[in-house]
Design a protein around this motif. Sequence first.
Motif, PDB file in Angstrom:
ATOM      1  N   GLU A  67      40.241  44.803  51.726  1.00 41.33           N
ATOM      2  CA  GLU A  67      40.497  43.828  50.669  1.00 41.33           C
ATOM      3  C   GLU A  67      39.723  44.221  49.404  1.00 41.33           C
ATOM      4  O   GLU A  67      38.491  44.187  49.391  1.00 41.33           O
ATOM      5  CB  GLU A  67      40.064  42.436  51.142  1.00 41.33           C
ATOM      6  N   VAL A  70      37.002  41.800  48.062  1.00 44.39           N
ATOM      7  CA  VAL A  70      35.782  41.793  48.875  1.00 44.39           C
ATOM      8  C   VAL A  70      34.940  43.017  48.532  1.00 44.39           C
ATOM      9  O   VAL A  70      33.727  42.915  48.330  1.00 44.39           O
ATOM     10  CB  VAL A  70      36.120  41.749  50.385  1.00 44.39           C
ATOM     11  N   GLN A  96      34.739  40.759  58.539  1.00 45.66           N
ATOM     12  CA  GLN A  96      34.098  39.611  57.906  1.00 45.66           C
ATOM     13  C   GLN A  96      32.741  40.047  57.377  1.00 45.66           C
ATOM     14  O   GLN A  96      32.069  40.877  57.984  1.00 45.66           O
ATOM     15  CB  GLN A  96      33.932  38.493  58.932  1.00 45.66           C
ATOM     16  N   ALA A 106      33.120  35.908  53.732  1.00 47.72           N
ATOM     17  CA  ALA A 106      34.376  36.379  53.148  1.00 47.72           C
ATOM     18  C   ALA A 106      35.189  37.030  54.260  1.00 47.72           C
ATOM     19  O   ALA A 106      34.719  37.956  54.915  1.00 47.72           O
ATOM     20  CB  ALA A 106      34.107  37.387  52.044  1.00 47.72           C
ATOM     21  N   ARG A 108      38.490  39.144  55.729  1.00 45.44           N
ATOM     22  CA  ARG A 108      39.301  40.232  55.207  1.00 45.44           C
ATOM     23  C   ARG A 108      40.660  39.771  54.848  1.00 45.44           C
ATOM     24  O   ARG A 108      41.344  38.967  54.991  1.00 45.44           O
ATOM     25  CB  ARG A 108      39.368  41.385  56.194  1.00 45.44           C
TER      26      ARG A 108
END
Length: 108
Positions: A67, A70, A96, A106, A108
């Motif tokens: 991601e 992220v 994660q 956060a 993924r």
Amino acid sequence: MKIKFAMLLLSSFVLLLSGCSTGMTSTTSDILIKEKDYSEDFADAWIMVVDPNDPTSKDEFKIKVQEPMVWNLIEEGKTYFSSYTKKGEDDWVLEQIEHVGDGNAALR
């Protein structure tokens, strides 16, 4: 006779299940971000990390970050609590991540 058949059936079932293993490994640990990088075509992004709780191991390893948002929020030199998976011989993949002491994970 029925007991032998039941044992044979149970043994066959167990062998079938053990042979269908996905080879997936999942790990949850603290990680210290040593470096962030991405491929020249921006298709892949990853972080190079070490385990800050193991003073004997200084071996960095690579975790792919799927991601982009992220990856952008991850900071070099910071410690995070994370979960990451690996299938077979593929690279680790971030699932994660949470900044230590933050409380907001956060996904993924």
